[in-house]
Write a protein that holds these residues in place. Structure first.
Motif, short mmCIF file in Angstrom:
data_model
loop_
_atom_site.label_atom_id
_atom_site.label_comp_id
_atom_site.label_asym_id
_atom_site.label_seq_id
_atom_site.Cartn_x
_atom_site.Cartn_y
_atom_site.Cartn_z
N ARG A 268 35.18 -9.07 -14.11
CA ARG A 268 35.70 -9.88 -13.02
C ARG A 268 37.22 -10.03 -13.06
O ARG A 268 37.78 -10.91 -12.40
CB ARG A 268 35.05 -11.27 -13.06
CG ARG A 268 33.54 -11.23 -12.87
CD ARG A 268 32.96 -12.62 -12.92
NE ARG A 268 31.52 -12.60 -12.70
CZ ARG A 268 30.76 -13.69 -12.67
NH1 ARG A 268 31.32 -14.89 -12.86
NH2 ARG A 268 29.47 -13.60 -12.46
N ASP B 254 29.54 -10.96 -15.62
CA ASP B 254 30.62 -11.58 -16.39
C ASP B 254 30.52 -11.05 -17.82
O ASP B 254 29.72 -11.51 -18.62
CB ASP B 254 30.48 -13.11 -16.36
CG ASP B 254 31.62 -13.81 -17.08
OD1 ASP B 254 32.46 -13.12 -17.68
OD2 ASP B 254 31.67 -15.05 -17.04
N GLY C 70 30.68 -14.61 -21.98
CA GLY C 70 30.26 -14.26 -20.62
C GLY C 70 28.84 -14.69 -20.34
O GLY C 70 28.39 -15.75 -20.78
#
Length: 229
Positions: A23, A86, A119
């Motif tokens: 991201r 993520d 993440g």
């Protein structure tokens, strides 16, 4: 129910540099990625589209830009739940160095138990993406009818996880699925079951010609890879 066209974003600068972008901001399409995006309107010219849904990340928005320019009446919606996985502390690192991480073996063979440091887990990634698709199927059908078709631009691992769900595959098997940059995957949803009617279609079979393997020892390209050279 609706038919979903899943478009993976065009080739990005991170794809060509072998970086797991995740991201991170500022990851744009490279020259080839822009060309792939420019070809998308003609590839989809025969399909009436009810809506366009995009990951919020720059590379997806850039991929849809030519299609939206060609169809100014096509509404665009941003959907956070189809954003890239993520990858946490792995974001921005070279895939070549990540190959030696013990977690990579888990990602490859037991994805349902893989969670990226700092993440999210791959299980959570799939759950949010599939929930988003179900919600958008219902919304598109309610607004445009059960024969409506809509396009969703997202990322490699997201699309693979949605396809695995549609096929009734366990997430641990999703690395068997491959989608190239700017490929189109079509899933027709019905009351009984989804039908996978296209998978990773680029309209270009040159990628099937013999070449140096991008998947050494059968390893999947985390993040989706850069496609054919």
């Amino acid at each position: 129910m609706a038919t979903l066209l899943l478009v993976r974003h065009g080739r990005s600068t991170a794809n060509t540099s072998g970086v797991l972008a995740g991201r991170l901001p500022g990851i744009a399409l490279d020259e080839r990625g822009h060309a792939q995006a420019a070809a998308l309107p003609d590839r989809l010219a025969g399909v009436p589209l009810a809506a366009a849904v995009s990951s919020p990340l720059q590379r997806c928005r850039e991929t849809l830009r030519p299609l939206l320019a060609a169809r100014p009446d096509l509404p665009l919606h941003t959907e956070e739940r189809i954003s890239e996985c993520d990858y946490g502390d792995w974001s921005g690192r070279k895939l070549a160095e990540l190959a030696d991480e013990p977690l990579m073996q888990v990602v490859q063979g037991h994805a349902s138990s893989a969670a990226f440091p700092g993440g999210e887990s791959m299980r959570a990634m799939q759950a949010r993406a599939v929930d988003a698709v179900r919600d958008w199927n219902a919304r598109v059908e309610a607004e445009h009818g059960e024969d409506a078709v809509y396009v969703m631009c997202s990322h490699g691992d997201i699309i693979k996880s949605i396809v695995a769900d549609a096929l009734g595959m366990h997430l641990d098997l999703f690395q068997r699925i491959h989608v190239d940059p700017c490929s189109v995957t079509a899933i027709r949803y019905t009351r009984m079951r989804p039908f996978l009617v296209r998978l990773g279609d680029t309209g270009d079979f040159a990628a099937l010609a013999p070449r140096e393997s991008a998947e050494p020892n059968g390893a999947a390209e985390v993040g989706g890879g850069a496609g054919a050279p």
